[in-house]
Design an enzyme around this catalytic site. Structure first.
Site, mmCIF file in Angstrom:
data_model
loop_
_atom_site.group_PDB
_atom_site.id
_atom_site.type_symbol
_atom_site.label_atom_id
_atom_site.label_comp_id
_atom_site.label_asym_id
_atom_site.label_seq_id
_atom_site.Cartn_x
_atom_site.Cartn_y
_atom_site.Cartn_z
ATOM 1 N N CYS A 152 -1.283 6.184 9.582
ATOM 2 C CA CYS A 152 -0.083 5.512 10.082
ATOM 3 C C CYS A 152 -0.488 4.216 10.763
ATOM 4 C CB CYS A 152 0.612 6.347 11.151
ATOM 5 S SG CYS A 152 1.353 7.825 10.553
ATOM 6 N N CYS A 170 0.126 -1.930 15.565
ATOM 7 C CA CYS A 170 0.277 -1.658 14.132
ATOM 8 C C CYS A 170 -0.378 -2.754 13.285
ATOM 9 C CB CYS A 170 1.759 -1.566 13.798
ATOM 10 S SG CYS A 170 2.094 -1.435 12.033
ATOM 11 N N GLU A 214 0.825 -1.208 0.000
ATOM 12 C CA GLU A 214 0.000 0.000 0.000
ATOM 13 C C GLU A 214 0.861 1.261 0.000
ATOM 14 O OE1 GLU A 214 -4.282 -1.044 1.783
ATOM 15 O OE2 GLU A 214 -2.696 -1.067 3.281
ATOM 16 N N CYS A 216 4.918 -4.937 16.183
ATOM 17 C CA CYS A 216 4.520 -3.886 17.138
ATOM 18 C C CYS A 216 3.017 -4.052 17.398
ATOM 19 C CB CYS A 216 4.839 -2.502 16.580
ATOM 20 S SG CYS A 216 6.584 -2.344 16.160
HETATM 21 N N1 SAH Z 1 8.571 0.154 10.339
HETATM 22 C C1 SAH Z 1 8.903 1.510 10.382
HETATM 23 C C2 SAH Z 1 8.160 2.339 9.340
HETATM 24 C C3 SAH Z 1 6.732 2.005 9.085
HETATM 25 S S1 SAH Z 1 5.607 2.301 10.437
HETATM 26 C C4 SAH Z 1 8.684 2.080 11.768
HETATM 27 O O1 SAH Z 1 8.107 1.400 12.600
HETATM 28 O O2 SAH Z 1 9.145 3.197 12.005
HETATM 29 C C5 SAH Z 1 5.417 4.086 10.313
HETATM 30 C C6 SAH Z 1 4.974 4.744 11.603
HETATM 31 O O3 SAH Z 1 3.605 4.432 11.886
HETATM 32 C C7 SAH Z 1 5.770 4.329 12.810
HETATM 33 O O4 SAH Z 1 6.196 5.430 13.550
HETATM 34 C C8 SAH Z 1 4.759 3.516 13.563
HETATM 35 O O5 SAH Z 1 5.055 3.455 14.924
HETATM 36 C C9 SAH Z 1 3.479 4.242 13.266
HETATM 37 N N2 SAH Z 1 2.280 3.466 13.619
HETATM 38 C C10 SAH Z 1 2.142 2.137 13.634
HETATM 39 N N3 SAH Z 1 0.889 1.788 14.038
HETATM 40 C C11 SAH Z 1 0.231 2.936 14.306
HETATM 41 C C12 SAH Z 1 -1.089 3.237 14.749
HETATM 42 N N4 SAH Z 1 -1.990 2.297 14.990
HETATM 43 N N5 SAH Z 1 -1.418 4.551 14.910
HETATM 44 C C13 SAH Z 1 -0.528 5.535 14.640
HETATM 45 N N6 SAH Z 1 0.727 5.302 14.195
HETATM 46 C C14 SAH Z 1 1.112 4.018 14.032
HETATM 47 FE FE1 SF4 Z 2 6.347 -1.967 13.859
HETATM 48 FE FE2 SF4 Z 2 4.422 -1.592 12.063
HETATM 49 FE FE3 SF4 Z 2 6.779 -0.303 11.762
HETATM 50 FE FE4 SF4 Z 2 6.579 -2.957 11.389
HETATM 51 S S1 SF4 Z 2 5.564 -1.375 10.164
HETATM 52 S S2 SF4 Z 2 8.145 -1.921 12.561
HETATM 53 S S3 SF4 Z 2 5.077 -3.580 12.922
HETATM 54 S S4 SF4 Z 2 5.284 -0.050 13.418
#
Ligand code: SAH
Ligand code: SF4
Length: 360
Positions: free
Chosen positions: A339, A122, A94, A119
């Site tokens: 995000c 996420c 996406e 995480c």
């Molecule tokens: N894997 C990398 C980049 C992709 S995630 C990382 O974790 O940094 C991009 C961002 O979206 C990260 O900062 C992540 O913590 C955030 N994110 C993930 N789940 C989220 C959610 N449910 N609400 C808001 N931000 C979220």
């Molecule tokens: Fe964590 Fe989501 Fe970023 Fe993967 S994409 S590292 S699960 S926040």
């Protein structure tokens, strides 16, 4: 499946060698590169600068598309535009385009299909890891939107590698994609306009630092003590805060560049004044900026974003310690484009609600 290679997976030098091998004059390499990355042509037959025989040869030897569009959806009065692609193997990818009122246009691209980092908040993490994207597939997400914008005489302002996946677990391909898009004789997208966001793979942060690149770095922090961070971000057990912050300090010292920290604010989990104070202590003296991201809802995580006054209090604590900090406005929530909401797989299986998405 088509076994011709994908043309955007090849570097400028590799393409030049192929043309040379075919007996083409050397200027053809420049024409091919400019056609791909400046004119943004997406089919061999658009290369009318080439004789027909060469166009045919290109077509026989390469495919010009690897990702195919499966779904396209819009939110925020058309200011947010999400595309769901599939790789040839059927893995979902996406990409989200976000327009701002001030005219800036940011593209959020994916480096992997799914993510293995798990995480807890996420949606991409809930999908698990499906595949690494190739450099060409990372480039293709950008060119897809660049072609659309070209029709409006517009261009991208920034590209953030914050979509699906952990870019430092697919670093070589991510960097190759950035290099290809940065090339001055092609797409000419300046390094300073890219941001890589990582969950905090400390050894890779060090490797990135050593490259002395001008690409911006964002670290997803989310907690200021190891116990809480390990609950939210499992990779913290491998690279705890001390190790991570040491790599961050090294980055700032060696590159003199400001580092961004992302903090997803989750009500009654990491939104307390105590966490804010701890965070301020952790970041003391570091050239940095904190992005507070109120939690976007995801199907597998039942928590909520804090109320507005809690967000303001958290921000005020950081500001009182002179830590620059902004609260990110939610985008694209109605189409699961915010995000951490990119979870095409669950949505395709009907768990996350494609209901509001329009089929192309
Ligand atoms: N894997 C990398 C980049 C992709 S995630 C990382 O974790 O940094 C991009 C961002 O979206 C990260 O900062 C992540 O913590 C955030 N994110 C993930 N789940 C989220 C959610 N449910 N609400 C808001 N931000 C979220
Ligand atoms: Fe964590 Fe989501 Fe970023 Fe993967 S994409 S590292 S699960 S926040």
């Amino acid at each position: 499946m088509d076994d011709r290679p994908f043309i955007y997976d090849w570097s400028k030098e590799e393409l030049a060698q192929i043309l040379q091998h075919w007996g083409e004059p050397s200027y053809r390499a420049g024409q091919l590169w400019q056609g791909l990355y400046r004119s943004l042509w997406s089919r061999a037959d658009q290369f009318t600068v080439f004789p027909k025989s060469l166009r045919q040869k290109l077509n026989e030897h390469f495919v010009f598309e690897s990702l195919s569009v499966v779904n396209e959806s819009f939110a925020d009065q058309g200011m947010t535009h999400k595309v769901l692609f599939h790789t040839p193997e059927g893995n979902p990818v996406e990409t989200v385009l976000m327009r701002s009122d001030d005219g800036r246009i940011t593209l959020c691209i994916s480096s992997q299909s799914g993510c293995g980092m798990g995480c807890v908040f996420c949606a991409t993490g809930h999908m698990g890891f499906l595949a690494n994207l190739t450099a060409g597939q990372i480039v293709e997400q950008v060119l897809y939107f660049a072609r659309l914008l070209k029709q409006e005489n517009k261009t991208l302002s920034n590209i953030v590698v914050m979509g699906m996946g952990e870019p430092f677990h697919n670093f070589a391909q991510t960097l190759q994609a950035i290099d290809r898009l940065n090339d001055p004789s092609g797409f000419r997208f300046g390094e300073r306009r890219f941001t890589i966001s990582t969950v905090g793979i400390a050894p890779m942060i060090r490797k990135f630092t050593a490259l002395k690149r001008q690409i911006n770095l964002a670290i997803s922090l989310h907690a200021a003590d190891d116990e809480l961070r390990s609950q939210l971000v499992p990779i913290n057990r491998k690279y705890p805060l001390e190790v991570l912050l040491e790599a961050c300090r090294e980055y700032v010292e060696q590159t003199h560049r400001r580092i961004s920290f992302e903090w997803v604010l989750i009500h009654q989990v990491n939104d307390s004044r105590e966490q804010a104070y701890r965070l301020a202590r952790l970041l003391k003296g570091l050239l940095c900026h904190v992005n507070l991201i109120p939690l976007n809802p995801t199907p597998g995580y039942r928590r909520r974003a804090p109320p507005q006054e809690t967000i303001e209090e958290f921000k005020a604590v950081l500001q009182s310690h002179r830590i620059p900090c902004t609260v990110r406005a939610p985008r694209g929530l109605s189409i699961w484009a915010g995000c951490g909401q990119l979870a095409a797989l669950q949505q395709e299986r009907g768990l996350g609600g494609y209901a509001r998405m329009s089929l192309v």
